[in-house]
Scaffold this active site. Structure first.
Site, mmCIF file in Angstrom:
data_model
loop_
_atom_site.group_PDB
_atom_site.id
_atom_site.type_symbol
_atom_site.label_atom_id
_atom_site.label_comp_id
_atom_site.label_asym_id
_atom_site.label_seq_id
_atom_site.Cartn_x
_atom_site.Cartn_y
_atom_site.Cartn_z
ATOM 1 N N TYR A 255 0.517 -1.287 -0.040
ATOM 2 C CA TYR A 255 0.134 0.010 0.283
ATOM 3 C C TYR A 255 0.746 1.240 -0.028
ATOM 4 O O TYR A 255 0.330 2.451 0.038
ATOM 5 C CB TYR A 255 -0.850 0.090 1.191
ATOM 6 N N GLU A 451 -10.860 -16.680 4.764
ATOM 7 C CA GLU A 451 -9.913 -16.576 3.972
ATOM 8 C C GLU A 451 -8.644 -17.317 4.410
ATOM 9 O O GLU A 451 -7.728 -18.085 3.528
ATOM 10 C CB GLU A 451 -9.494 -15.085 3.523
ATOM 11 N N HIS A 470 -14.609 -13.811 0.800
ATOM 12 C CA HIS A 470 -13.619 -14.927 0.573
ATOM 13 C C HIS A 470 -14.148 -16.160 0.672
ATOM 14 O O HIS A 470 -14.422 -17.043 -0.084
ATOM 15 C CB HIS A 470 -12.363 -14.606 1.489
ATOM 16 N N GLN A 529 -3.161 -3.809 -6.286
ATOM 17 C CA GLN A 529 -2.346 -4.978 -5.965
ATOM 18 C C GLN A 529 -2.362 -5.945 -7.070
ATOM 19 O O GLN A 529 -1.618 -6.705 -7.269
ATOM 20 C CB GLN A 529 -2.324 -5.226 -4.752
#
Length: 640
Positions: A255, A451, A470, A529
Site C-alpha cells: 500500500y 480466507e 472470501h 495490487q
C-alpha cells in the site's frame, strides 16, 4: 453421532442450525431467504413451490432519479434519549433515571453466553463424522447434477439469451461487492495521478517533516531523491507478486508507493494534512470511470480504526467537503482488528474503548442528528460494516465463557476473531432497531471471513453475518458449505487476490461453489495490487471465464448475484428503486417469478434449475421429519 442411514433426524439437525441463523438475522434486521424459512418452520404449503416458468414480467417501472445534491438532506430533531455503554454494547435509555437504574430500551441482541452456546452447537455439527460424509455426498451430487443440467440445457440457455434484445454480459448491472477504497484504482492510474499532481500542485503543503514543519509536495519528492520523470509503475512497487504469498505483512507494505508510508499518507488517506484532498480526487476519477461504463458499480470500503471518538466526524466531513459521491458507489466501513497494536502504543487502555469510539458516535447521530449533521448525511450512503485483518495470525480461536468482558480486556493480546465479530454484531443489532424506529437506514455485517485461519471464523460468519468475503475454507468443511448453500449466504470471492496471498488460482473452490449453487459473486479486493486494466472487475470476470470455461449464462448469473448481495437500495421512492431497475421489480421473490431476463440476461431455465434444486434439497432433508410429525399427529388423534 448422527445415524445417516436412518435418515430420520436430518430435519431436526439442519433445522436447528438454520433456525439459529434465522434467529440472528431477524434479531439484527438482516435478510434470511423466505424459501428456507418456510421449510424450517414446516410451512411449505404457504405458497406454490414451483413458479410458472413462463412468468410474464411487468416492464412498467420508474427509473431511479439521479441524486444531484446528495448532501442536501433534512436533519431530524433530537429525541433526547440518553446513551450508555454496558459491557461493550451501547444501550439506549429514555432518560437519566432509566440510565441510573440500568433500564435500557428492550432492543434485542444475544448475550455472549448465548452466542457461545450456539457456536458450540454448530461446531458439534461440523465435526460429526457421519454428517460430514452425508454433506460431502450431497455437495458432490449437486456438482454432478449441475453438469447434467449443462449437458441438457446449455444450448437452450444460450438461445434464450440470444432472443433478448439489447442485453448481453456487457450491459447488465454488476457490482464489485468487495473492494477497498485505498486500492480501488490500478497502478497505472495511481502513477498518472501522482505525476499529474506533482506537475500541477508542487507547492501544496502536504505533510509535516520530522521537526513538525510543513512540507510541500515538491519537497517531499526531493527528500526521496525522485523526480516526476523517474516515476514508473516498477518504481511504485505496489503490485503483489510471488513474494507476498502467505506473507500478509509484505502485502500490507504494498500500500506504500515507492515503499514510503509518507506517500500513502499523502495520497491514500482521508485524514491527513491536506484533509484527504488527493484521495478524494482519485476516488472521484474512479467513480467517473464507473459512471462512464454505466453498468459497473462498487461498494468501497473505508476505514474506521476506533482510536479516537472523532474519526467518524472526520470521515463524514471529508466526504461532504470534497463531494465524494456517485450513484454508482456505496460505502462499507471496515474495522481493522488491531487492538494489540493500539494497546502496545498506549493509544487505548482496553478493548471497550475501541468499541466506544467505533459505535458511540453512530448512536449519537441517530439520537440527535444535529449533534453530528455531517455524519448523519454520510450514513445515508453507508450500507454495512466489515471486519478486516490477517486471519492467519495465531490466536486462541475458542471464545470461552470465562473470557474477559471488553472493559476487562486490558492485556496486550489481541481478542479472537469471533470476539470482535460478536461485539460488532451486538452493537449493530441495537443500532439497527434504534435507527429503524427513527425511519433511518440500517446496516449489515459483511466481514472478511474464511480466507485463512481457523474454521471457527466461518461458524461466527454463519451465525452473525448477512454476507461474507472470501470463504475459501468452506472447501474444507462440507457441513458448513452445505449450510451456507441451504441458507443462500452471499460469498464475495476474489480469485486473483487469493492467488497472490493464500491459494493458487487452479485450487480456488470458486467454480465448485458456483456450480453447486452457493450464492457467490466475483469481486476485485485490491485492484492496485492485483489488476492491470482500467476495468478491474471485467478483468476478474475475464480470467475466471477463460480458466474455468464459464458460459455466458454463468457470467450473467454471477452479475445478478452481485446485485442481489449488494447494499444498493431497494425502496419505494423513485430515487432509491435501484435494485428494481437493475434486476427486475420482483427480484426479492424466488424462482422465475423473481427473474427478469430482459434486465439480468439470465435465462429462466437457469433460475428455475437453481430454485428447483434448492427445493429438492430442502424437501429431502425435511421430508422424513414432516412425515414423522404427521404420523405422530395421527397417532395422537386416534388416542384422543
Amino acid at each position: 453421532m448422527v445415524d445417516i442411514d436412518e435418515n430420520v433426524d436430518l430435519g431436526r439437525i439442519f433445522g436447528k442450525a438454520l433456525r439459529l441463523r434465522e434467529k440472528y438475522m431477524e434479531m439484527c434486521r438482516q435478510s434470511f431467504p423466505s424459501l428456507t424459512k418456510r421449510y424450517i418452520n414446516s410451512n411449505v404449503d404457504s405458497e406454490p413451490d414451483t413458479p410458472d416458468s413462463h412468468t410474464n414480467h411487468n416492464h412498467y417501472e420508474v427509473e431511479p432519479v439521479p441524486i444531484l445534491d446528495p448532501w442536501n438532506l433534512e436533519v431530524p430533531e433530537s429525541i433526547g434519549y440518553v446513551l450508555g455503554l454496558n459491557n461493550g454494547i451501547v444501550q439506549v435509555y429514555r432518560n437519566e433515571e432509566a440510565l441510573e437504574s440500568n433500564q435500557p430500551f428492550d432492543y434485542p441482541f444475544p448475550s455472549l453466553h448465548e452466542f457461545l452456546e450456539d457456536m458450540r452447537a454448530i461446531c458439534d455439527m461440523i465435526t460429526d463424522g457421519p454428517l460430514k460424509s452425508y454433506c460431502f455426498h450431497r455437495l458432490s451430487y449437486l456438482s454432478t447434477k449441475f453438469q447434467l443440467h449443462v449437458i441438457l440445457n446449455d444450448k437452450r440457455e444460450l438461445q434464450a439469451q440470444k432472443s433478448v434484445s439489447h442485453r448481453d454480459f456487457y450491459n447488465i448491472r454488476k457490482v464489485d461487492t468487495h473492494v477497498h477504497a485505498a486500492s480501488c484504482m490500478n497502478q497505472k492510474h495511481l502513477l498518472r495521478f501522482i505525476k499529474k499532481t506533482l506537475r500541477t500542485s508542487p507547492h501544496d503543503l502536504v505533510c509535516l517533516d520530522d521537526k513538525q514543519r510543513p512540507m510541500t509536495l515538491e519537497k517531499v519528492f526531493e527528500t526521496l531523491n525522485v523526480t516526476s520523470y523517474d516515476l514508473s509503475v516498477d518504481m511504485l512497487d505496489v503490485h503483489a507478486g510471488r513474494n507476498t504469498f502467505h506473507r500478509f505483512d509484505k502485502f500490507n507494505a504494498k500500500y506504500n508507493p515507492i515503499g514510503e508510508s509518507r506517500l500513502r499518507e499523502i495520497f491514500l488517506k482521508t485524514d491527513n494534512y491536506t484533509g484527504g484532498k488527493y484521495f478524494a480526487q482519485i476516488l472521484k476519477e474512479v467513480a467517473n470511470d464507473l459512471e462512464d461504463s454505466k453498468y459497473q458499480n462498487a461498494e468501497l470500503r473505508l476505514s474506521i480504526y476506533g482510536r479516537k471518538m472523532d474519526e467518524w466526524d472526520s470521515l463524514a466531513k471529508w466526504a461532504i467537503e470534497n463531494n465524494v459521491y456517485s450513484d454508482n458507489i456505496r460505502w462499507l466501513i471496515q474495522i481493522p482488528r488491531l487492538y494489540d497494536i493500539y494497546k502496545s502504543n498506549k493509544i487505548v487502555d482496553n478493548f471497550q474503548e475501541i468499541l466506544r469510539n467505533v459505535f458511540f458516535p453512530l448512536f449519537e447521530a441517530t439520537n440527535d442528528p444535529s449533534s453530528h449533521p455531517e455524519l448523519h448525511k454520510f450514513l445515508q450512503y453507508v450500507t454495512g460494516f466489515d471486519s478486516v485483518d490477517d486471519e492467519s495470525k495465531p490466536e486462541n480461536a475458542i471464545v470461552h465463557k470465562s473470557i474477559p468482558l471488553p472493559h476487562e480486556w486490558n492485556s496486550k493480546e489481541n481478542p479472537p476473531y469471533n470476539y470482535y465479530l460478536y461485539y460488532m454484531y451486538a452493537n449493530i443489532c441495537v443500532l439497527n432497531h434504534f435507527r429503524a424506529e427513527r425511519n433511518m437506514n440500517t446496516f449489515v455485517l459483511r466481514p472478511h471471513c474464511g480466507e485463512a485461519g481457523h474454521i471457527q471464523h466461518l461458524v461466527g460468519g454463519y451465525l452473525l453475518s448477512e454476507n461474507i468475503s472470501h470463504g475459501l475454507l468452506l472447501r474444507k468443511a462440507p457441513v458448513l458449505q452445505y449450510l451456507y448453500y441451504l441458507a443462500q449466504i452471499g460469498i464475495a470471492m476474489s480469485p486473483l487476490s487469493n492467488n497472490s496471498l493464500f491459494l493458487k488460482y487452479h485450487r480456488n473452490p470458486f467454480p465448485d461453489y458456483l456450480f453447486r449453487g452457493l450464492m457467490v459473486s466475483l469481486s476485485t479486493d485490491d485492484p492496485l495490487q492485483f489488476h492491470f486494466t482500467k476495468e478491474p472487475l471485467m478483468e476478474e470476470y475475464s480470467n475466471a471465464t477463460h480458466i474455468w470455461q464459464l458460459s455466458p449464462c454463468d457470467m450473467c448469473e454471477l452479475a445478478r448475484n452481485s446485485v442481489l448481495m449488494s447494499g444498493f437500495p431497494q425502496h419505494e421512492h423513485p430515487s432509491t428503486q435501484v435494485k428494481q431497475h437493475w434486476v427486475g421489480p420482483q427480484n426479492t421473490k424466488h424462482g422465475t417469478t423473481g427473474n427478469d431476463i430482459t434486465k439480468t440476461n439470465v435465462p429462466d431455465i437457469r433460475v428455475a434449475y437453481r430454485y428447483e434444486t434448492l427445493v429438492d434439497e430442502l424437501s429431502h432433508i425435511f421430508r422424513s421429519t414432516r412425515t414423522r410429525d404427521f404420523l405422530t399427529n395421527i397417532a395422537s388423534t386416534k388416542n384422543d
